[in-house]
Write a protein that holds these residues in place. Structure first.
Motif, PDB file in Angstrom:
ATOM      1  N   ASP A   1      -1.462 -15.234   5.734  1.00 15.44           N
ATOM      2  CA  ASP A   1      -0.811 -15.860   4.595  1.00 15.44           C
ATOM      3  C   ASP A   1      -0.959 -15.002   3.337  1.00 15.44           C
ATOM      4  O   ASP A   1       0.011 -14.766   2.615  1.00 15.44           O
ATOM      5  N   MET A   2      -2.180 -14.523   3.069  1.00 15.30           N
ATOM      6  CA  MET A   2      -2.446 -13.620   1.945  1.00 15.30           C
ATOM      7  C   MET A   2      -3.590 -12.698   2.363  1.00 15.30           C
ATOM      8  O   MET A   2      -4.422 -13.062   3.195  1.00 15.30           O
ATOM      9  N   VAL A   3      -3.642 -11.533   1.745  1.00 19.94           N
ATOM     10  CA  VAL A   3      -4.701 -10.567   2.074  1.00 19.94           C
ATOM     11  C   VAL A   3      -5.647 -10.376   0.899  1.00 19.94           C
ATOM     12  O   VAL A   3      -6.857 -10.381   1.055  1.00 19.94           O
ATOM     13  N   PHE A   4      -5.099 -10.185  -0.322  1.00 21.21           N
ATOM     14  CA  PHE A   4      -5.957 -10.108  -1.515  1.00 21.21           C
ATOM     15  C   PHE A   4      -5.169 -10.633  -2.710  1.00 21.21           C
ATOM     16  O   PHE A   4      -3.946 -10.804  -2.644  1.00 21.21           O
ATOM     17  N   LYS A   5      -5.852 -10.866  -3.837  1.00 22.70           N
ATOM     18  CA  LYS A   5      -5.240 -11.503  -4.996  1.00 22.70           C
ATOM     19  C   LYS A   5      -4.674 -10.546  -6.047  1.00 22.70           C
ATOM     20  O   LYS A   5      -3.675 -10.878  -6.698  1.00 22.70           O
ATOM     21  N   PRO A   6      -5.292  -9.397  -6.302  1.00 22.51           N
ATOM     22  CA  PRO A   6      -4.745  -8.502  -7.342  1.00 22.51           C
ATOM     23  C   PRO A   6      -3.367  -7.959  -6.975  1.00 22.51           C
ATOM     24  O   PRO A   6      -2.990  -7.927  -5.801  1.00 22.51           O
ATOM     25  N   LEU A   7      -2.625  -7.505  -7.987  1.00 24.06           N
ATOM     26  CA  LEU A   7      -1.334  -6.874  -7.730  1.00 24.06           C
ATOM     27  C   LEU A   7      -1.524  -5.545  -7.019  1.00 24.06           C
ATOM     28  O   LEU A   7      -0.798  -5.218  -6.084  1.00 24.06           O
ATOM     29  N   HIS A   8      -2.494  -4.756  -7.517  1.00 25.66           N
ATOM     30  CA  HIS A   8      -2.737  -3.430  -6.951  1.00 25.66           C
ATOM     31  C   HIS A   8      -4.229  -3.197  -6.768  1.00 25.66           C
ATOM     32  O   HIS A   8      -5.039  -3.666  -7.582  1.00 25.66           O
ATOM     33  N   LEU A   9      -4.582  -2.442  -5.745  1.00 28.28           N
ATOM     34  CA  LEU A   9      -5.933  -1.939  -5.544  1.00 28.28           C
ATOM     35  C   LEU A   9      -5.843  -0.417  -5.438  1.00 28.28           C
ATOM     36  O   LEU A   9      -5.041   0.107  -4.662  1.00 28.28           O
TER      37      LEU A   9
ATOM     38  N   LYS B   1      -9.575   6.911   0.463  1.00 27.28           N
ATOM     39  CA  LYS B   1      -8.774   6.442   1.592  1.00 27.28           C
ATOM     40  C   LYS B   1      -7.579   7.382   1.797  1.00 27.28           C
ATOM     41  O   LYS B   1      -7.284   8.215   0.947  1.00 27.28           O
ATOM     42  N   PHE B   2      -6.894   7.215   2.898  1.00 30.20           N
ATOM     43  CA  PHE B   2      -5.698   8.014   3.170  1.00 30.20           C
ATOM     44  C   PHE B   2      -4.632   7.748   2.115  1.00 30.20           C
ATOM     45  O   PHE B   2      -3.884   8.636   1.719  1.00 30.20           O
ATOM     46  N   PHE B   3      -4.561   6.518   1.633  1.00 24.05           N
ATOM     47  CA  PHE B   3      -3.632   6.098   0.576  1.00 24.05           C
ATOM     48  C   PHE B   3      -4.400   6.034  -0.736  1.00 24.05           C
ATOM     49  O   PHE B   3      -5.638   5.984  -0.754  1.00 24.05           O
ATOM     50  N   HIS B   4      -3.673   6.021  -1.847  1.00 22.84           N
ATOM     51  CA  HIS B   4      -4.358   5.875  -3.134  1.00 22.84           C
ATOM     52  C   HIS B   4      -4.161   4.478  -3.728  1.00 22.84           C
ATOM     53  O   HIS B   4      -4.927   4.082  -4.616  1.00 22.84           O
ATOM     54  N   ARG B   5      -3.153   3.744  -3.245  1.00 25.10           N
ATOM     55  CA  ARG B   5      -2.921   2.408  -3.795  1.00 25.10           C
ATOM     56  C   ARG B   5      -2.430   1.466  -2.712  1.00 25.10           C
ATOM     57  O   ARG B   5      -1.601   1.830  -1.876  1.00 25.10           O
ATOM     58  N   LEU B   6      -2.958   0.233  -2.747  1.00 23.89           N
ATOM     59  CA  LEU B   6      -2.458  -0.864  -1.914  1.00 23.89           C
ATOM     60  C   LEU B   6      -1.886  -1.939  -2.826  1.00 23.89           C
ATOM     61  O   LEU B   6      -2.482  -2.270  -3.853  1.00 23.89           O
ATOM     62  N   SER B   7      -0.742  -2.473  -2.455  1.00 18.62           N
ATOM     63  CA  SER B   7      -0.133  -3.575  -3.199  1.00 18.62           C
ATOM     64  C   SER B   7       0.310  -4.641  -2.213  1.00 18.62           C
ATOM     65  O   SER B   7       0.809  -4.323  -1.127  1.00 18.62           O
ATOM     66  N   GLU B   8       0.129  -5.880  -2.598  1.00 16.55           N
ATOM     67  CA  GLU B   8       0.612  -6.988  -1.772  1.00 16.55           C
ATOM     68  C   GLU B   8       1.822  -7.596  -2.472  1.00 16.55           C
ATOM     69  O   GLU B   8       1.696  -8.230  -3.524  1.00 16.55           O
ATOM     70  N   ILE B   9       2.993  -7.389  -1.890  1.00 19.58           N
ATOM     71  CA  ILE B   9       4.237  -7.777  -2.533  1.00 19.58           C
ATOM     72  C   ILE B   9       4.336  -9.289  -2.720  1.00 19.58           C
ATOM     73  O   ILE B   9       4.989  -9.775  -3.649  1.00 19.58           O
ATOM     74  N   LYS B  10       3.634 -10.049  -1.903  1.00 22.94           N
ATOM     75  CA  LYS B  10       3.669 -11.508  -2.008  1.00 22.94           C
ATOM     76  C   LYS B  10       2.967 -11.980  -3.289  1.00 22.94           C
ATOM     77  O   LYS B  10       3.220 -13.092  -3.758  1.00 22.94           O
TER      78      LYS B  10
ATOM     79  N   GLY C   1       3.303  -9.144   2.994  1.00 14.87           N
ATOM     80  CA  GLY C   1       3.714  -7.738   3.065  1.00 14.87           C
ATOM     81  C   GLY C   1       2.812  -6.857   2.219  1.00 14.87           C
ATOM     82  O   GLY C   1       2.559  -7.156   1.048  1.00 14.87           O
ATOM     83  N   LEU C   2       2.312  -5.796   2.818  1.00 20.20           N
ATOM     84  CA  LEU C   2       1.494  -4.827   2.102  1.00 20.20           C
ATOM     85  C   LEU C   2       2.219  -3.497   1.996  1.00 20.20           C
ATOM     86  O   LEU C   2       3.002  -3.143   2.885  1.00 20.20           O
ATOM     87  N   MET C   3       1.924  -2.774   0.930  1.00 19.84           N
ATOM     88  CA  MET C   3       2.504  -1.449   0.730  1.00 19.84           C
ATOM     89  C   MET C   3       1.366  -0.476   0.441  1.00 19.84           C
ATOM     90  O   MET C   3       0.611  -0.659  -0.511  1.00 19.84           O
ATOM     91  N   ALA C   4       1.236   0.536   1.288  1.00 18.64           N
ATOM     92  CA  ALA C   4       0.233   1.584   1.099  1.00 18.64           C
ATOM     93  C   ALA C   4       0.948   2.844   0.626  1.00 18.64           C
ATOM     94  O   ALA C   4       1.862   3.327   1.295  1.00 18.64           O
ATOM     95  N   GLU C   5       0.541   3.367  -0.531  1.00 17.47           N
ATOM     96  CA  GLU C   5       1.213   4.520  -1.129  1.00 17.47           C
ATOM     97  C   GLU C   5       0.388   5.785  -0.939  1.00 17.47           C
ATOM     98  O   GLU C   5      -0.808   5.811  -1.239  1.00 17.47           O
ATOM     99  N   ILE C   6       1.040   6.827  -0.439  1.00 14.12           N
ATOM    100  CA  ILE C   6       0.389   8.096  -0.138  1.00 14.12           C
ATOM    101  C   ILE C   6       1.158   9.204  -0.843  1.00 14.12           C
ATOM    102  O   ILE C   6       2.315   9.477  -0.510  1.00 14.12           O
ATOM    103  N   THR C   7       0.539   9.834  -1.831  1.00 17.96           N
ATOM    104  CA  THR C   7       1.207  10.935  -2.520  1.00 17.96           C
ATOM    105  C   THR C   7       1.059  12.226  -1.723  1.00 17.96           C
ATOM    106  O   THR C   7       0.097  12.413  -0.975  1.00 17.96           O
ATOM    107  N   CYS C   8       2.017  13.110  -1.884  1.00 19.34           N
ATOM    108  CA  CYS C   8       2.015  14.384  -1.167  1.00 19.34           C
ATOM    109  C   CYS C   8       2.970  15.327  -1.879  1.00 19.34           C
ATOM    110  O   CYS C   8       3.567  14.965  -2.899  1.00 19.34           O
ATOM    111  N   ASN C   9       3.113  16.522  -1.347  1.00 20.23           N
ATOM    112  CA  ASN C   9       4.134  17.446  -1.833  1.00 20.23           C
ATOM    113  C   ASN C   9       5.270  17.492  -0.815  1.00 20.23           C
ATOM    114  O   ASN C   9       5.041  17.376   0.395  1.00 20.23           O
ATOM    115  N   TYR C  10       6.466  17.645  -1.316  1.00 15.38           N
ATOM    116  CA  TYR C  10       7.622  17.663  -0.437  1.00 15.38           C
ATOM    117  C   TYR C  10       7.471  18.738   0.633  1.00 15.38           C
ATOM    118  O   TYR C  10       7.146  19.884   0.356  1.00 15.38           O
ATOM    119  N   ASN C  11       7.670  18.323   1.885  1.00 15.31           N
ATOM    120  CA  ASN C  11       7.612  19.202   3.051  1.00 15.31           C
ATOM    121  C   ASN C  11       6.215  19.709   3.394  1.00 15.31           C
ATOM    122  O   ASN C  11       6.076  20.634   4.194  1.00 15.31           O
TER     123      ASN C  11
END
Length: 469
Positions: free
Chosen positions: A310-318, A323-332, A345-355
């Motif tokens: 139903d829910m994973v965490f309360k903040p907008l962003h962590l 970690k492999f990602f730098h930010r987690l967000s729960e869109i709900k 729904g969770l979104m894990a953001e991973i920055t990188c350089n193109y290619n």
């Protein structure tokens, strides 16, 4: 007098500019993707909505809040903007709060951090140093212990370079500081009200606004519909391939649509595409020296996960540095209606350089690496995942590398010579700005064109004074 205006890019900046121009002009918006929205669109995936980000509207500007509400026809919700950052297994409020630091860490270390912070802030009030790089700017506002703990590693992770390779403009523009008065009044006099409101470049904003359905993409939908209802024309899947110049003016543009090259003759051209992409399309090409290594963009992978919880965490962003990602967000957390009960729904953001190696990773490998780290935080298990997909963004963030100002000044100087060309937005200005600033810059530009004022020419990059070119 009505003008024929072409706008390249159907994101926030392009559409907001179009909205304010369409009443008095013939407006045509060209978007290379099949959907409008740019970095602020929503992706519908099997009935679920995920933002590219995600993005909420947040500002302290009351006029912009009213503009947002009007565009949305008041179909919005609002909520507290709560963000946490994880260090050494503990979560701290972000922007950093003195008392969180004091009571959240080893008491001896936190005492040293606070003393160092007080010393560095007192010193900086009397002795101003030249903050050329981001690490110097951070050190002179947080002190060495907090800089080393909270900023050095996560900056390297997100941007792929050490803070000493980034211009101080990056830190100055994006990171709220800790207020000395806040420490004294709360620490000595037990004053509970927070005086820490950041600074004029990165003010603290405590509430966010969001559409009441369909994610941030509903804002894009509202913008597009209002533009079309006023006679504006919007073309998707229409990539600009060439911008032809004659006598220091845009003479025509060529765009590709369904494998056909079509020529269009605007009186004014407004571009929101990335600066490097804009330059490559100018015909003839301007003579620019050594800019390719300074005008760089950081790319981004967004892993979108449907979870049977139903829910994973309360903040907008962590935020995370290890970690492999730098930010987690729960869109709900942005809108409970986006997912039914028992799913989120969770979104894990991973920055990188193109290619680079991360960009080229297969979807399954990205998923497995991210979920392995998510499981360590005990948010959910891999067996709880119903589905996932990945969004790849080539031009996500402009990188403020050391020396970028000189390269940017050269671009600004050359583009300012093209009398009927404007460049605006995050990508078009090469500025890391949010929705509210994109909107304000778009409205300012439209006002200038509508009122017939002379085009403002920028011969020097100034993060305070450059709303558009």
């Amino acid at each position: 007098m009505s003008k024929k205006i072409a706008i390249i890019g159907g994101g926030i900046s392009g559409l907001c500019t179009a909205l304010k121009l369409v009443d008095n002009n013939q407006v045509y918006v060209f978007e290379k993707d099949s959907d409008f929205g740019g970095l602020s669109k929503s992706i519908e995936w099997k009935g679920y909505y995920f933002d590219i980000g995600p993005h909420a509207f947040h500002t302290n500007d009351k006029e912009l809040i009213e503009e947002f509400k009007e565009i949305m026809d008041n179909e919005i919700i609002s909520f507290e903007k709560k963000v946490l950052i994880n260090f050494n297994g503990k979560y701290y409020k972000y922007p950093l709060k003195p008392f969180d630091i004091l009571f959240g860490m080893n008491p001896f270390f936190s005492f040293w951090c606070i003393i160092n912070l007080l010393f560095i802030k007192t010193k900086y009030k009397f002795i101003k140093t030249q903050d050329i790089s981001a690490d110097k700017w951070l050190y002179n506002r947080f002190g060495k212990p907090l800089y080393k703990l909270f900023f050095e590693d996560i900056t390297k992770k997100v941007w792929g370079v050490h803070p000493n390779k980034l211009s101080s403009y990056f830190a100055k523009h994006r990171i709220p500081t800790i207020n000395l008065r806040d420490i004294i009044l709360r620490g000595i006099f037990n004053r509970q009200k927070s005086f820490d409101e950041g600074h004029k470049f990165a003010p603290q904003v405590f509430r966010a606004y969001y559409p009441n359905k369909k994610g941030i993409g509903y804002f894009i939908e509202k913008l597009a519909n209002k533009i079309k209802s006023k006679g504006g024309e919007l073309f998707n899947s229409s990539e600009i391939t060439k911008i032809n110049l004659k006598n220091n003016k845009v003479y025509s543009i060529e765009f590709k649509q369904k494998n056909k090259i079509i020529t269009f003759y605007p009186e004014i051209l407004i571009s929101t595409m990335p600066l490097d992409s804009l330059i490559k399309r100018l015909n003839p090409l301007p003579k620019l020296n050594n800019i390719s290594d300074k005008i760089a963009y950081r790319s981004l992978l967004i892993l979108c996960i449907v979870v049977n919880k139903d829910m994973v965490f309360k903040p907008l962003h962590l935020y995370f540095k290890d970690k492999f990602f730098h930010r987690l967000s729960e869109i709900k957390n942005f809108n409970r209606k986006l997912f039914p009960k028992g799913k989120t729904g969770l979104m894990a953001e991973i920055t990188c350089n193109y290619n680079d190696n991360i960009w080229k990773m297969g979807d399954k490998e990205v998923f497995e690496k991210a979920v392995k780290d998510i499981e360590k935080e005990r948010f959910f298990k891999e067996s709880d995942v119903e589905d996932y997909f990945i969004i790849r963004i080539k031009h996500a963030y402009p990188m403020y590398l050391l020396g970028f100002e000189k390269a940017l000044n050269e671009i600004y100087m050359n583009l300012s010579k093209i009398k009927n060309l404007y460049s605006t937005g995050r990508q078009g200005l090469f500025r890391y700005i949010d929705i509210d600033i994109c909107m304000k810059n778009a409205f300012d530009l439209a006002y200038e064109i509508n009122t017939g004022e002379n085009k403002k020419v920028y011969d020097k990059f100034d993060i305070e004074e450059t709303p558009y070119m």
